[in-house]
Design a protein around this motif. Sequence first.
Motif, short mmCIF file in Angstrom:
data_model
loop_
_atom_site.label_atom_id
_atom_site.label_comp_id
_atom_site.label_asym_id
_atom_site.label_seq_id
_atom_site.Cartn_x
_atom_site.Cartn_y
_atom_site.Cartn_z
N SER A 1 0.83 -1.21 0.00
CA SER A 1 0.00 0.00 0.00
C SER A 1 0.87 1.26 0.00
N VAL B 1 -2.24 -1.47 -6.07
CA VAL B 1 -2.49 -2.67 -5.26
C VAL B 1 -3.35 -3.66 -6.05
N ILE B 2 -4.43 -3.15 -6.68
CA ILE B 2 -5.32 -4.03 -7.43
C ILE B 2 -4.56 -4.73 -8.56
N ALA C 1 -2.37 4.50 -5.65
CA ALA C 1 -2.09 3.43 -4.68
C ALA C 1 -3.12 2.31 -4.79
N ILE C 2 -4.41 2.69 -4.90
CA ILE C 2 -5.47 1.68 -5.01
C ILE C 2 -5.31 0.86 -6.28
N TYR D 1 -7.28 -11.05 -2.24
CA TYR D 1 -7.42 -9.81 -1.47
C TYR D 1 -7.25 -10.11 0.01
N GLU D 2 -7.74 -11.28 0.44
CA GLU D 2 -7.66 -11.64 1.85
C GLU D 2 -6.20 -11.74 2.31
N LEU E 1 -2.13 -7.36 -7.22
CA LEU E 1 -2.85 -8.55 -6.75
C LEU E 1 -3.32 -9.40 -7.92
N LEU E 2 -3.82 -8.73 -8.97
CA LEU E 2 -4.31 -9.46 -10.14
C LEU E 2 -3.18 -10.13 -10.90
N TYR F 1 -3.68 -10.10 1.04
CA TYR F 1 -3.21 -8.71 1.14
C TYR F 1 -3.75 -8.06 2.41
N ASN F 2 -5.03 -8.27 2.66
CA ASN F 2 -5.70 -7.59 3.77
C ASN F 2 -5.27 -8.11 5.14
#
Lengths: 230, 119
Positions: free
Chosen positions: A16, A45-46, A41-42, A56-57, A49-50, A59-60
Amino acid sequence: MDKLLQDSLFFGVVLSLLGYELGIFLKKKFKSALFNPLLIAILFVIIILLVLDIDYETYNAGAKYLSYFLTPATVCLAVPLYEHFEALKRNVWAVLAGILSGALTSMVCVLAMSVILKLSHKEYVTLLPKSITTAIGIGVSEELGGIVTITVAVIIITGVLGNIMADFICRIFHINDAVAKGIAIGSSAHAVGTARAIEMGEVEGAMSGLSIAVSGLITVFLAPIFAALF
Amino acid sequence: MKYIRQLFIILFISFAGELLKSFLPFPVPASIYGLVIMFLCLETGLLKLEAVKETAKYLVEIMPLLFIPAGAGLLNAWGVLRPVLLQIAVIVVVSTIVVMVVSGRVTQFVICRKKGKAK
């Protein structure tokens, strides 16, 4: 690798912050409001991740510690508000009129456009709390029978959009007064917009923070009335 | 010591906000109750600004970062958003702009009118 990242507490936070740094770098380099650090930033990250096929979990698991500080940070918005309470007292009617008109405009806008675009009642009430802060918006959407996951998504998109457009809109519509700017941003784009208002100045940030609370409360009371209209 | 005390006060008020949220029937989040408590504590002098200042400023300054996880969470909402994406996009863009302009202009209008009267 997923296992390795899943065990990591810092991967999500580092990713992030890296995205945010990238956003600051791009903004400096191209000097364009389009390169909004939060948006970059959003998206960063997306995309990561892709591309790396990370859940996402995963990452989260780490990034949730950033979200953890949202409540204390919002509580701390009381500090700039306290420091600039004079500016608020001097302009109390202007501030209240601005926030009330903002909350009403938001719901009238959603109502009018839902009629024009032929949305269902369920979709309409889902969008009704779009300009208020997530925690209050979820409650309103639930109460009116909306689709809460969409409400949350729409509130966040609204906030990010307001955050990006704030400078541009204030400039072309000649909103130059610091108090007015803060009210405009907080009423339209809640806490995510407030993050931008704080960067503009302390008065802007304080007024924007105030708008989150007041427009949220106004919406709680008026949304049921609006929901009955369509 | 200073930062430990400041962090303690801020988190304690956040906790008090949570308590209020669970006892009161209104759909108001803990953070807003906390904001009000913090403001009242400062305004009544129960809490000196110096008791929270640096840590509060730090948290307020890093606020944009705190929205990244929620924003990235849109990744999971793609499925539910896709069928209504176009309508939602139009409504979100138009209404966000209109609300910003209306609330900003109304506030500024009232401020200017008052200033005009004062002169």
